[in-house]
Motif scaffolding. Structure first.
Motif, PDB file in Angstrom:
ATOM      1  N   GLN A 132       0.833  -1.205   0.000  1.00 18.25           N
ATOM      2  CA  GLN A 132       0.000   0.000   0.000  1.00 18.25           C
ATOM      3  C   GLN A 132       0.868   1.257   0.000  1.00 18.25           C
ATOM      4  O   GLN A 132       0.563   2.236  -0.678  1.00 18.25           O
ATOM      5  CB  GLN A 132      -0.943  -0.020   1.211  1.00 18.25           C
ATOM      6  CG  GLN A 132      -2.080  -1.017   1.029  1.00 18.25           C
ATOM      7  CD  GLN A 132      -2.870  -1.252   2.289  1.00 18.25           C
ATOM      8  OE1 GLN A 132      -2.300  -1.333   3.393  1.00 18.25           O
ATOM      9  NE2 GLN A 132      -4.175  -1.394   2.150  1.00 18.25           N
ATOM     10  N   VAL A 164       0.898   4.243  -3.020  1.00 20.01           N
ATOM     11  CA  VAL A 164       0.611   5.678  -2.850  1.00 20.01           C
ATOM     12  C   VAL A 164       1.850   6.540  -3.128  1.00 20.01           C
ATOM     13  O   VAL A 164       1.731   7.720  -3.443  1.00 20.01           O
ATOM     14  CB  VAL A 164       0.049   6.018  -1.450  1.00 20.01           C
ATOM     15  CG1 VAL A 164      -1.247   5.264  -1.217  1.00 20.01           C
ATOM     16  CG2 VAL A 164       1.042   5.763  -0.323  1.00 20.01           C
ATOM     17  N   HIS A 207      -5.391   2.569   1.111  1.00 21.92           N
ATOM     18  CA  HIS A 207      -5.400   2.768   2.556  1.00 21.92           C
ATOM     19  C   HIS A 207      -4.756   4.114   2.968  1.00 21.92           C
ATOM     20  O   HIS A 207      -5.322   4.863   3.733  1.00 21.92           O
ATOM     21  CB  HIS A 207      -4.711   1.617   3.289  1.00 21.92           C
ATOM     22  CG  HIS A 207      -4.725   1.771   4.776  1.00 21.92           C
ATOM     23  ND1 HIS A 207      -5.870   1.600   5.508  1.00 21.92           N
ATOM     24  CD2 HIS A 207      -3.757   2.120   5.663  1.00 21.92           C
ATOM     25  CE1 HIS A 207      -5.601   1.813   6.784  1.00 21.92           C
ATOM     26  NE2 HIS A 207      -4.330   2.131   6.915  1.00 21.92           N
ATOM     27  N   PHE A 208      -3.553   4.399   2.469  1.00 20.03           N
ATOM     28  CA  PHE A 208      -2.874   5.645   2.831  1.00 20.03           C
ATOM     29  C   PHE A 208      -3.210   6.735   1.816  1.00 20.03           C
ATOM     30  O   PHE A 208      -3.686   6.454   0.710  1.00 20.03           O
ATOM     31  CB  PHE A 208      -1.353   5.434   2.864  1.00 20.03           C
ATOM     32  CG  PHE A 208      -0.934   4.382   3.844  1.00 20.03           C
ATOM     33  CD1 PHE A 208      -1.013   4.618   5.208  1.00 20.03           C
ATOM     34  CD2 PHE A 208      -0.481   3.148   3.410  1.00 20.03           C
ATOM     35  CE1 PHE A 208      -0.644   3.630   6.121  1.00 20.03           C
ATOM     36  CE2 PHE A 208      -0.114   2.163   4.301  1.00 20.03           C
ATOM     37  CZ  PHE A 208      -0.186   2.405   5.672  1.00 20.03           C
ATOM     38  N   GLU A 209      -2.907   7.982   2.211  1.00 18.13           N
ATOM     39  CA  GLU A 209      -3.167   9.099   1.298  1.00 18.13           C
ATOM     40  C   GLU A 209      -2.180   9.060   0.131  1.00 18.13           C
ATOM     41  O   GLU A 209      -0.990   8.836   0.338  1.00 18.13           O
ATOM     42  CB  GLU A 209      -3.001  10.421   2.053  1.00 18.13           C
ATOM     43  CG  GLU A 209      -3.684  11.559   1.361  1.00 18.13           C
ATOM     44  CD  GLU A 209      -3.668  12.821   2.228  1.00 18.13           C
ATOM     45  OE1 GLU A 209      -3.602  13.896   1.644  1.00 18.13           O
ATOM     46  OE2 GLU A 209      -3.689  12.685   3.470  1.00 18.13           O
ATOM     47  N   GLU A 210      -2.689   9.283  -1.072  1.00 21.25           N
ATOM     48  CA  GLU A 210      -1.838   9.233  -2.265  1.00 21.25           C
ATOM     49  C   GLU A 210      -0.895  10.441  -2.300  1.00 21.25           C
ATOM     50  O   GLU A 210      -1.297  11.551  -1.996  1.00 21.25           O
ATOM     51  CB  GLU A 210      -2.711   9.273  -3.531  1.00 21.25           C
ATOM     52  CG  GLU A 210      -3.847   8.266  -3.562  1.00 21.25           C
ATOM     53  CD  GLU A 210      -3.483   7.003  -4.307  1.00 21.25           C
ATOM     54  OE1 GLU A 210      -2.305   6.855  -4.679  1.00 21.25           O
ATOM     55  OE2 GLU A 210      -4.380   6.169  -4.508  1.00 21.25           O
ATOM     56  N   PHE A 211       0.341  10.212  -2.715  1.00 19.24           N
ATOM     57  CA  PHE A 211       1.302  11.318  -2.858  1.00 19.24           C
ATOM     58  C   PHE A 211       1.098  12.054  -4.191  1.00 19.24           C
ATOM     59  O   PHE A 211       1.446  13.203  -4.306  1.00 19.24           O
ATOM     60  CB  PHE A 211       2.738  10.778  -2.850  1.00 19.24           C
ATOM     61  CG  PHE A 211       3.256  10.371  -1.499  1.00 19.24           C
ATOM     62  CD1 PHE A 211       2.413   9.919  -0.500  1.00 19.24           C
ATOM     63  CD2 PHE A 211       4.622  10.429  -1.231  1.00 19.24           C
ATOM     64  CE1 PHE A 211       2.907   9.525   0.731  1.00 19.24           C
ATOM     65  CE2 PHE A 211       5.123  10.049  -0.002  1.00 19.24           C
ATOM     66  CZ  PHE A 211       4.269   9.585   0.976  1.00 19.24           C
ATOM     67  N   TYR A 212       0.626  11.344  -5.193  1.00 22.24           N
ATOM     68  CA  TYR A 212       0.514  11.875  -6.559  1.00 22.24           C
ATOM     69  C   TYR A 212       1.772  12.626  -6.978  1.00 22.24           C
ATOM     70  O   TYR A 212       1.737  13.830  -7.261  1.00 22.24           O
ATOM     71  CB  TYR A 212      -0.707  12.791  -6.696  1.00 22.24           C
ATOM     72  CG  TYR A 212      -2.023  12.065  -6.543  1.00 22.24           C
ATOM     73  CD1 TYR A 212      -2.322  10.950  -7.311  1.00 22.24           C
ATOM     74  CD2 TYR A 212      -2.961  12.494  -5.607  1.00 22.24           C
ATOM     75  CE1 TYR A 212      -3.530  10.276  -7.161  1.00 22.24           C
ATOM     76  CE2 TYR A 212      -4.176  11.832  -5.449  1.00 22.24           C
ATOM     77  CZ  TYR A 212      -4.446  10.725  -6.226  1.00 22.24           C
ATOM     78  OH  TYR A 212      -5.630  10.063  -6.073  1.00 22.24           O
TER      79      TYR A 212
END
Ligand code: FES
Length: 240
Positions: A93, A97, A127-132
């Motif tokens: 995960q 991200v 699950h975790f916030e995407e860094f994009y």
């Protein structure tokens, strides 16, 4: 039975005894026996890199990477447990991200080891916030496209270019979260290297970073390697 004929004691993997050759790692011995231990940065043709940690196992209760841990008689190795698979899923995960892995639009979908391993580990979301991250694509080479947004820093292209092709086209730079894949040319562009489509480095990428141009979706999604059978059932003859 003479002493020479006595079987060499193996090690225990998830409760089953597994033989090993001297010098083999746990992951090598398991793969040879057709037993699946999840992994990303390991490939049977290359020396272990030990960076992704997806291949973690517990050896006599201690966590270690099975691609670098030497097999030895009487080791008790646990791999396919709820606890270890949960840790692998969390690592996956985090990888998802940290990059931009939009599987439905990726040419590597169905042939991607990251995607296949995530399915195997039951990963249903990031699950975790995407860094994009915003990493420029390198389309400078006439035959090869580089999309750094999908890089998992496995260094297989680095090893293939250095050890098989003898070209040193790639390197890893930076530290920690700033680690990234580099093209080894003064301009940093692939066009300014001597990389060729037939190089081992051009076909080794387990994800969708290094792609041949003008060959997109030749095999439709749904008919690709990991569409047919999960990664755990394709342990032998492993090639990307
Ligand atoms: Fe062992 Fe990546 S496969 S650390």
């Amino acid at each position: 039975m003479t002493e020479e004929e006595s079987p060499v004691p193996g090690f225990m993997l998830d409760g089953e005894e597994l033989p090993f050759e001297p010098g083999e790692t746990i992951l090598q011995a398991a793969t040879r026996a057709g037993r699946y231990i999840p992994h990303l940065c390991w490939h049977p043709e290359f020396r272990a890199h030990g960076s992704c940690r997806i291949c973690i196992v517990k050896v006599n209760g201690r966590t270690c990477a099975s691609c670098t841990q030497q097999a030895a008689a009487d080791l008790e190795v646990q791999s396919n447990t709820e606890e270890i698979n949960a840790e692998r899923k969390m690592l996956l995960q985090m990888l998802f991200v940290e990059g931009n892995h939009f599987c439905p639009s990726c040419e590597k979908s169905g042939n991607c080891l990251l995607q296949a391993t995530a399915y195997q580990m039951g990963m249903e979301g990031p699950h975790f916030e995407e860094f994009y991250p915003d990493r420029p694509v390198d389309a400078s080479h006439p035959d090869i496209l580089l999309d750094f947004n999908r890089c998992i820093l496995c260094a297989l292209c680095v090893r293939a270019s250095r050890d098989v092709d003898g070209k040193d086209v790639f390197a890893l730079g930076g530290h920690g979260i700033a680690s990234h894949l580099l093209v080894n040319s003064a301009s940093g562009r692939l066009a300014d290297t001597d990389m060729a489509l037939g190089d081992r480095a051009a076909s080794i990428c387990p994800v969708g970073v290094i792609l041949p141009k003008r060959r997109g979706f030749a095999i439709p999604i749904g008919h690709r390697r990991y569409d047919a059978r999960p990664v755990s059932e394709q342990v032998e003859g492993e090639t990307p």
